[in-house]
Each structure stands twice: as structure tokens, then as C-alpha cells.
Motif scaffolding. Structure first.
Motif, PDB file in Angstrom:
ATOM      1  N   PHE A  57      34.071  36.675 -53.885  1.00  0.00           N
ATOM      2  CA  PHE A  57      33.560  36.429 -52.544  1.00  0.00           C
ATOM      3  C   PHE A  57      33.359  34.939 -52.250  1.00  0.00           C
ATOM      4  O   PHE A  57      32.674  34.575 -51.304  1.00  0.00           O
ATOM      5  N   ASN A  58      33.983  34.099 -53.069  1.00  0.00           N
ATOM      6  CA  ASN A  58      33.908  32.666 -52.813  1.00  0.00           C
ATOM      7  C   ASN A  58      34.377  32.367 -51.390  1.00  0.00           C
ATOM      8  O   ASN A  58      35.433  32.835 -50.952  1.00  0.00           O
ATOM      9  N   GLY A  59      33.573  31.590 -50.681  1.00  0.00           N
ATOM     10  CA  GLY A  59      33.925  31.248 -49.310  1.00  0.00           C
ATOM     11  C   GLY A  59      34.242  29.782 -49.164  1.00  0.00           C
ATOM     12  O   GLY A  59      34.509  29.080 -50.149  1.00  0.00           O
ATOM     13  N   THR A  60      34.217  29.352 -47.938  1.00  0.00           N
ATOM     14  CA  THR A  60      34.435  27.938 -47.631  1.00  0.00           C
ATOM     15  C   THR A  60      33.295  27.476 -46.738  1.00  0.00           C
ATOM     16  O   THR A  60      32.575  28.289 -46.139  1.00  0.00           O
ATOM     17  N   GLU A  61      33.124  26.169 -46.634  1.00  0.00           N
ATOM     18  CA  GLU A  61      32.105  25.625 -45.748  1.00  0.00           C
ATOM     19  C   GLU A  61      32.724  25.295 -44.397  1.00  0.00           C
ATOM     20  O   GLU A  61      33.904  24.958 -44.296  1.00  0.00           O
ATOM     21  N   LEU A  62      31.912  25.393 -43.360  1.00  0.00           N
ATOM     22  CA  LEU A  62      32.397  25.112 -42.010  1.00  0.00           C
ATOM     23  C   LEU A  62      32.503  23.615 -41.733  1.00  0.00           C
ATOM     24  O   LEU A  62      33.306  23.197 -40.889  1.00  0.00           O
ATOM     25  N   MET A  63      31.706  22.826 -42.414  1.00  0.00           N
ATOM     26  CA  MET A  63      31.763  21.385 -42.203  1.00  0.00           C
ATOM     27  C   MET A  63      33.176  20.856 -42.460  1.00  0.00           C
ATOM     28  O   MET A  63      33.786  21.141 -43.498  1.00  0.00           O
ATOM     29  N   GLY A  64      33.691  20.123 -41.484  1.00  0.00           N
ATOM     30  CA  GLY A  64      35.021  19.551 -41.608  1.00  0.00           C
ATOM     31  C   GLY A  64      36.137  20.453 -41.129  1.00  0.00           C
ATOM     32  O   GLY A  64      37.273  19.995 -40.971  1.00  0.00           O
ATOM     33  N   LYS A  65      35.839  21.735 -40.899  1.00  0.00           N
ATOM     34  CA  LYS A  65      36.866  22.654 -40.406  1.00  0.00           C
ATOM     35  C   LYS A  65      37.019  22.483 -38.897  1.00  0.00           C
ATOM     36  O   LYS A  65      36.132  21.986 -38.201  1.00  0.00           O
ATOM     37  N   THR A  66      38.160  22.932 -38.367  1.00  0.00           N
ATOM     38  CA  THR A  66      38.461  22.787 -36.943  1.00  0.00           C
ATOM     39  C   THR A  66      38.256  24.103 -36.215  1.00  0.00           C
ATOM     40  O   THR A  66      38.778  25.144 -36.622  1.00  0.00           O
ATOM     41  N   LEU A  67      37.487  24.024 -35.141  1.00  0.00           N
ATOM     42  CA  LEU A  67      37.235  25.190 -34.288  1.00  0.00           C
ATOM     43  C   LEU A  67      37.866  24.951 -32.920  1.00  0.00           C
ATOM     44  O   LEU A  67      37.578  23.947 -32.266  1.00  0.00           O
ATOM     45  N   ALA A  68      38.709  25.874 -32.498  1.00  0.00           N
ATOM     46  CA  ALA A  68      39.275  25.825 -31.152  1.00  0.00           C
ATOM     47  C   ALA A  68      38.442  26.730 -30.250  1.00  0.00           C
ATOM     48  O   ALA A  68      38.299  27.924 -30.528  1.00  0.00           O
ATOM     49  N   VAL A  69      37.882  26.155 -29.207  1.00  0.00           N
ATOM     50  CA  VAL A  69      37.081  26.908 -28.245  1.00  0.00           C
ATOM     51  C   VAL A  69      37.924  27.077 -26.984  1.00  0.00           C
ATOM     52  O   VAL A  69      38.207  26.106 -26.282  1.00  0.00           O
ATOM     53  N   ILE A  70      38.322  28.317 -26.725  1.00  0.00           N
ATOM     54  CA  ILE A  70      39.167  28.601 -25.565  1.00  0.00           C
ATOM     55  C   ILE A  70      38.261  29.046 -24.421  1.00  0.00           C
ATOM     56  O   ILE A  70      37.746  30.157 -24.407  1.00  0.00           O
ATOM     57  N   GLY A  71      38.050  28.135 -23.475  1.00  0.00           N
ATOM     58  CA  GLY A  71      37.092  28.365 -22.392  1.00  0.00           C
ATOM     59  C   GLY A  71      35.786  27.673 -22.727  1.00  0.00           C
ATOM     60  O   GLY A  71      35.074  28.099 -23.626  1.00  0.00           O
ATOM     61  N   VAL A  72      35.485  26.595 -22.030  1.00  0.00           N
ATOM     62  CA  VAL A  72      34.283  25.814 -22.363  1.00  0.00           C
ATOM     63  C   VAL A  72      33.301  25.798 -21.196  1.00  0.00           C
ATOM     64  O   VAL A  72      32.795  24.754 -20.788  1.00  0.00           O
ATOM     65  N   GLY A  73      33.042  26.999 -20.665  1.00  0.00           N
ATOM     66  CA  GLY A  73      32.028  27.153 -19.638  1.00  0.00           C
ATOM     67  C   GLY A  73      30.658  27.262 -20.277  1.00  0.00           C
ATOM     68  O   GLY A  73      30.351  26.580 -21.252  1.00  0.00           O
ATOM     69  N   HIS A  74      29.812  28.140 -19.747  1.00  0.00           N
ATOM     70  CA  HIS A  74      28.439  28.249 -20.225  1.00  0.00           C
ATOM     71  C   HIS A  74      28.365  28.527 -21.726  1.00  0.00           C
ATOM     72  O   HIS A  74      27.698  27.815 -22.478  1.00  0.00           O
ATOM     73  N   VAL A  75      29.056  29.587 -22.178  1.00  0.00           N
ATOM     74  CA  VAL A  75      28.992  29.962 -23.591  1.00  0.00           C
ATOM     75  C   VAL A  75      29.803  28.996 -24.436  1.00  0.00           C
ATOM     76  O   VAL A  75      29.350  28.520 -25.478  1.00  0.00           O
ATOM     77  N   GLY A  76      31.030  28.718 -24.011  1.00  0.00           N
ATOM     78  CA  GLY A  76      31.907  27.863 -24.795  1.00  0.00           C
ATOM     79  C   GLY A  76      31.313  26.501 -25.070  1.00  0.00           C
ATOM     80  O   GLY A  76      31.430  25.971 -26.189  1.00  0.00           O
ATOM     81  N   ALA A  77      30.646  25.919 -24.082  1.00  0.00           N
ATOM     82  CA  ALA A  77      30.029  24.600 -24.276  1.00  0.00           C
ATOM     83  C   ALA A  77      28.911  24.669 -25.314  1.00  0.00           C
ATOM     84  O   ALA A  77      28.771  23.774 -26.151  1.00  0.00           O
TER      85      ALA A  77
END
Length: 394
Positions: free
Chosen positions: A126-146
Motif C-alpha cells: 500500500f505504499n503511496g506517493t506524496e502530493l507535494m510536487g505533483k501536478t493537479l489539473a483543475v478543469i473549471g475554476v469557479g467557486h469550487v475549482g478556485a
């Protein structure tokens, strides 16, 4: 006295927001509906219904064409559940990165004297990865996306935003560190995680399908906590089976995606917090009161935004088709009756227009006769005569 009818369970704090000029659930022939997720498609809307307020951002449960033809303004409450959805999305991002669900499932089915030894041996699965440094694409940056973009940035993620319909107001709420992608393909290309936050409509239905999934990295994770149908679930299953997508997390169940280890489905709980339900109910109640008492429009999904200070004694509001000479016809009818227009505003949204006319002199005899004539114009959906609200005394 205005009549309000509710559907679903509406937070009491919202119902308590109504003033003494409002009665709740006393009749089906209501002036206003305050709703959540009830499906009104196929329902008969009463002729008296002037406004529907949806306590939440989504409004695909409301037949907009039917409402418009009935002269009913429809509103949502954008932002009322934005923080709740953001927190769930961040929770799912962390859970996906750390394989939390699979690890918890394993731990919940293992016991016995040697559990510590076996867990120590098996936990590497169950080894995972850390989110730091990873890239997140946010599709739609309105109220929730922002909000998601801010939270992800705070965790050290690189955020790429894509939103071809980004308003100037929404742009102020996006973190300065967010990189704006000019196309969806650019946003998807190098993302480790992709989260979707767009409204559901004809254009966004199936927005993430076979072609878009092919643009993504094969080890990427896709999240949809916006609306069911924005992501093509059949295409997702195909991509998962072919190893072109690592995991899919969504708030919207579908038989196609159930029973898979690489899919996590939550039961539409994105906005299900006590705080979000209260926010939506209060905002919905305030929207109803503002529209019924002043005729002003903000956050409507079938009318243009039009907000004019109510400073005269009377106000005429007309919901009508967006056709040439509509305003001219209306002004002429008032002029023929010697009614001086103190102020007149008009705005349109696609095929629907809305007009506000402010006057000070209006006799009782003129009321019925003029309103009747205005209603006889074929392109007019609804005419209302408002009197300036009395100041509240506390």
C-alpha cells in the motif's frame, strides 16, 4: 403574503430567514419553490409560481424551458456548498495518493495473533506517493475549482487551471501560482491528478471521454465531484482496463463503474454537510425574498443579471422574449396612459429578456387595465407590479 413551498428537507435556519410576509408550505399554488435535489422534470408548475430557488449549485433537476414559458425565474446558490465539496475533493486526493481505501479494507479483514507481523510484511503493498510536487489539473475554476486550487497549492502541488468561460470575478479568486492552460489538452497532458468542476450542460456532458482520456498520463488519477455525466464512465472503464488510467474517484454512482478496485464511488455527498445545507437554504430564502420584493435578478440560470436600486414608489417587471421593439411597445403603452417612466433597464440572456420599469405615479384603475394589456403581448411571459418595500423596523 407570499406563499413558499419546499421540497426535500430544507435547513430550518433557511426557513427561519423568511420574514412575516411569507408563509411556508400552506398551499401548492405557491409564489416560490425552495428546493434541493427534487426532480421537477415532468411536473406541472402552477401559474402563480414566480421563482424557483435551488439550494445548491446544480440545477439540472429543473426544466428551464418549462419554467421560462411559465414566467418563472430560476436561481441557484453558487458557492453555498463550495467549501464542502472542496474538502471532500482534497480528502479523495489524499486517499488516492496514499491508497487509504485499499489499506483500510485490508486492515479491516485481517486479525489474529500474528496480525502485527503480517501487517508489517504486507504494508508495502500500500505504499503511496506524496502530493507535494505533483501536478493537479483543475478543469473549471469557479467557486469550487478556485478553492481546490488554493488548497492544493497550500499542500505544495503544482496547479494548472483550465476554464474557457472564466469570469473576471472568478479570476480574482484563483491563486496567482496557478498556471492557466489555453486548451483542455494542455491542462491534461502532464497532470498526475485531474479534477473536474464545471456545470453540467449540453456542452460539458461527456466532456472527459475517450479522446480526453487518451491525452492523460497512463498513471494519472481522475476525480469527478461536479456532476454525473460530465465524465463518460464507459470510456473511463475502457481506459482503466487498458492501463491508460490508474484510478477514478467520483461522487456519482453508475452500474458501469461499480465493483472495481480501481474505482471509488461516494453517494453524492459533496455538498452534504450541515454548514453547506444551511448556507444554501439561507441564500435560497434571501434570493426568493429579493426577487419577489424588488424584482432584482442575480444568480439566475434562465434570466439575465439585472439589479437596479428600488427608489420609486412602483416598479413594473417583465419577463419576455428577446425580440426587437419589445421595450418600445412597453414604453408606448405607459406613455399612452400618461405614466412617466422614472427609470428603465433591460437585459437579455440568449432568447430571454427582462425589463425593469420604475414609476412614481400609478392609480388603482391603471393597475388592472395596463397589466392586462402588457400580458396580452404574445412575447411576454410574466408581468408584475411591485410596490417599494417598507423599511424593516427592529
Amino acid at each position: 403574503m407570499f406563499q413558499v413551498k419546499t421540497f426535500n428537507a430544507i435547513a430550518q435556519v433557511g426557513l427561519d430567514s423568511f420574514t412575516n410576509n411569507y408563509a411556508v408550505n400552506q398551499t401548492d399554488a405557491a409564489d416560490a419553490y425552495l428546493i434541493r435535489s427534487v426532480d421537477l422534470h415532468g411536473a406541472t408548475l402552477p401559474a402563480a409560481l414566480k421563482v424557483i430557488a435551488r439550494a445548491g449549485a446544480g440545477f439540472n433537476n429543473i426544466p428551464l424551458d418549462l419554467a421560462t414559458a411559465n414566467g418563472t425565474a430560476v436561481f441557484n446558490t453558487p458557492g453555498s456548498n463550495a467549501n464542502a465539496v472542496k474538502e471532500l475533493v482534497i480528502t479523495m486526493l489524499v486517499a488516492a495518493a496514499r491508497n487509504v481505501f485499499a489499506a483500510a479494507e485490508y486492515a479491516g479483514h485481517n486479525s489474529g495473533a500474528d496480525i502485527s507481523t503480517r501487517t508489517e510484511h504486507d504494508k508495502t503493498k500500500f505504499n503511496g506517493t506524496e502530493l507535494m510536487g505533483k501536478t493537479l489539473a483543475v478543469i473549471g475554476v469557479g467557486h469550487v475549482g478556485a478553492l481546490v486550487a488554493h488548497a492544493a497549492s497550500d499542500m505544495g502541488m503544482k496547479v494548472v487551471g483550465y476554464d474557457p468561460y472564466l469570469s473576471a470575478d472568478d479570476a480574482w479568486h484563483i491563486p496567482t501560482s496557478t498556471v492557466r492552460a489555453r486548451t483542455l489538452a494542455v491542462a491534461l497532458a502532464n497532470a498526475d491528478y485531474v479534477t473536474v468542476h464545471v456545470p453540467k450542460n449540453e456542452e460539458t456532458t461527456g466532456m472527459i471521454s475517450t479522446a480526453e482520456l487518451a491525452m492523460m498520463r497512463p498513471d494519472s488519477v481522475l476525480l469527478n465531484f461536479a456532476r454525473g455525466g460530465i465524465v463518460d464512465n464507459k470510456a473511463v472503464v475502457h481506459a482503466l482496463d487498458e492501463g491508460r488510467l490508474r484510478q477514478y474517484l467520483t461522487d456519482f454512482g453508475d452500474d458501469v463503474i461499480l465493483g472495481r478496485d480501481d474505482v471509488v464511488v461516494t453517494p453524492h455527498i459533496g455538498g452534504s454537510t450541515l454548514e453547506a445545507e444551511a448556507n444554501g437554504a439561507v441564500q435560497g430564502a434571501q434570493t426568493i425574498m429579493s426577487f419577489l420584493e424588488t424584482g432584482n435578478v442575480n444568480h439566475s440560470v434562465n434570466l439575465p443579471t439585472l439589479q437596479v436600486p428600488f427608489t420609486t414608489q412602483y416598479r413594473l417587471t417583465l419577463m419576455h422574449q428577446n425580440k426587437p421593439n419589445m421595450v418600445g411597445q412597453i414604453a408606448t403603452m405607459l406613455a399612452q396612459r400618461g405614466i412617466n417612466i422614472e427609470g428603465m433597464s433591460n437585459a437579455a440572456r440568449d432568447d430571454v429578456a427582462y425589463s425593469i420599469i420604475d414609476v412614481n405615479q400609478f392609480t388603482g384603475a391603471q393597475d388592472a387595465e395596463l397589466l392586462g394589456k402588457l400580458k396580452q403581448i404574445d412575447a411576454v411571459y410574466r408581468v408584475r407590479l411591485l410596490r417599494r418595500p417598507e423599511p424593516q423596523v427592529i
